[in-house]
Design a protein around this motif. Sequence first.
Motif, PDB file in Angstrom:
ATOM      1  N   VAL A  23      33.575  46.437  40.004  1.00  0.00           N
ATOM      2  CA  VAL A  23      32.883  45.278  39.442  1.00  0.00           C
ATOM      3  C   VAL A  23      31.982  45.745  38.310  1.00  0.00           C
ATOM      4  O   VAL A  23      31.256  46.750  38.446  1.00  0.00           O
ATOM      5  CB  VAL A  23      32.054  44.552  40.515  1.00  0.00           C
ATOM      6  CG1 VAL A  23      31.222  43.444  39.884  1.00  0.00           C
ATOM      7  CG2 VAL A  23      32.966  43.992  41.595  1.00  0.00           C
ATOM      8  N   VAL A  45      36.255  42.034  37.307  1.00  0.00           N
ATOM      9  CA  VAL A  45      36.671  42.533  38.622  1.00  0.00           C
ATOM     10  C   VAL A  45      38.056  43.158  38.463  1.00  0.00           C
ATOM     11  O   VAL A  45      39.017  42.482  38.080  1.00  0.00           O
ATOM     12  CB  VAL A  45      36.709  41.402  39.671  1.00  0.00           C
ATOM     13  CG1 VAL A  45      37.200  41.961  41.017  1.00  0.00           C
ATOM     14  CG2 VAL A  45      35.335  40.759  39.819  1.00  0.00           C
ATOM     15  N   ARG A 112      31.368  43.998  46.934  1.00  0.00           N
ATOM     16  CA  ARG A 112      32.416  43.729  45.946  1.00  0.00           C
ATOM     17  C   ARG A 112      33.404  42.691  46.456  1.00  0.00           C
ATOM     18  O   ARG A 112      33.830  41.796  45.720  1.00  0.00           O
ATOM     19  CB  ARG A 112      33.151  45.033  45.612  1.00  0.00           C
ATOM     20  CG  ARG A 112      32.399  45.952  44.668  1.00  0.00           C
ATOM     21  CD  ARG A 112      33.136  47.252  44.467  1.00  0.00           C
ATOM     22  NE  ARG A 112      32.481  48.336  45.212  1.00  0.00           N
ATOM     23  CZ  ARG A 112      33.079  49.458  45.557  1.00  0.00           C
ATOM     24  NH1 ARG A 112      34.365  49.646  45.276  1.00  0.00           N
ATOM     25  NH2 ARG A 112      32.421  50.403  46.198  1.00  0.00           N
TER      26      ARG A 112
END
Length: 400
Positions: A23, A45, A112
């Motif tokens: 990320v 991402v 994440r």
Amino acid sequence: MTASVFAQTAETAPAESGANLDVALITFGPGEEVWERFGHNAIEVRDAAAGTARLYNYGMFDFAQENFFVNFARGRMLYRIAAGDPAEEYPVYVDEGRWIVRQQLNLTPAQRAKLAEFLDVNARPENAQYRYDYFRENCSTKVRDALDGAVGGAIKAQLISPSRGFSYRMDADRLMRPDTALMLAIDAGLGPYADQRLSYWDESFVPMEFMRHVREIKLADGAGNTIPLVADETVLNKGRLADPQEFPPRWTWAALAIGVFAALALLDLARARAVPLARIAFAGTAGVVALVCGVGGLVLLGLWMLTEHASAWRNENLLLLNPLCLLLLPAWFGAFRRRWQPSRFARRIAATVAFCAVLAWFVKILPGFVQDNWLWIALLLPIHIALALGIAQISPRRHS
């Protein structure tokens, strides 16, 4: 909607599913278009296992949207989040000459996974749209809130107190400075809401400021150690456009000089009305001032009374950009005539407009009047006083 969606995804995303994710906070420098002056940011991402990458952009809008301009004028803007391919989007910013900075974030696999799921849910068509606000709900604040949710509020906890004393107005003025006319129009339209002192959290509505602030954020890792939120920072493109000014322009003294000079010139022209050129210059200038101030005042009044633009409410510039000025237009049209005799009504309206302008300056001693509109006071107060004196000094001579 954002908080509830994040709460739901926080409980459903397994920690191990984020092990293959990277990320990053992506920040784009200001561009040349008006809507690009504040910069932009997004969340990238990358899924190493799937070999995919998505760039989540908030603050997306479409001029072709139904009633877009009407809704924008009313303060009911609907913007959306969109997910795109970084490989396709980055070149667009490069072509525009904007710098790009990528900040790799030190998130745990669980964080994440939760963030990725949250963004994915947000980007679904049924969730993509949201009510936009240029200070509170823009591209940067939505990115900030999403990241803050992923780390359990650690970002807000560390940014809510520090402040460098800036306000929404100061950031808007410095970022819009290349478009001077629009910057002045925005400044005139902002009310006292825009003059509250901002914490680093609030000032993160500017993407470049948020980029700087996250460099200082510290997190606790799984072992209880303190680590920086930003693991690595990379400049993806240096850009070719100049960076915005660090501070807003301070033109109050220049505005005062212009206002006083214009006021003295108007008084001289009023005294020399027997000369045709002086009469035309006085009447034309007075008419332009009345039209600009009157129409400007109606716009400010409409923004306050008829829209949801909270930053434009209770604007003290209504005492300077006064709708009453429109009532003076017939008098100033008449001033083109050599034998013009202004009516008692015109003299009273001119005196009232001047009194309101003086009031705009006087109320600054009161604690509830915090709007930073010294620029407009300095420019318009002398002019309104001069016009009131000018119309007053003409009347007695014409009636003698």
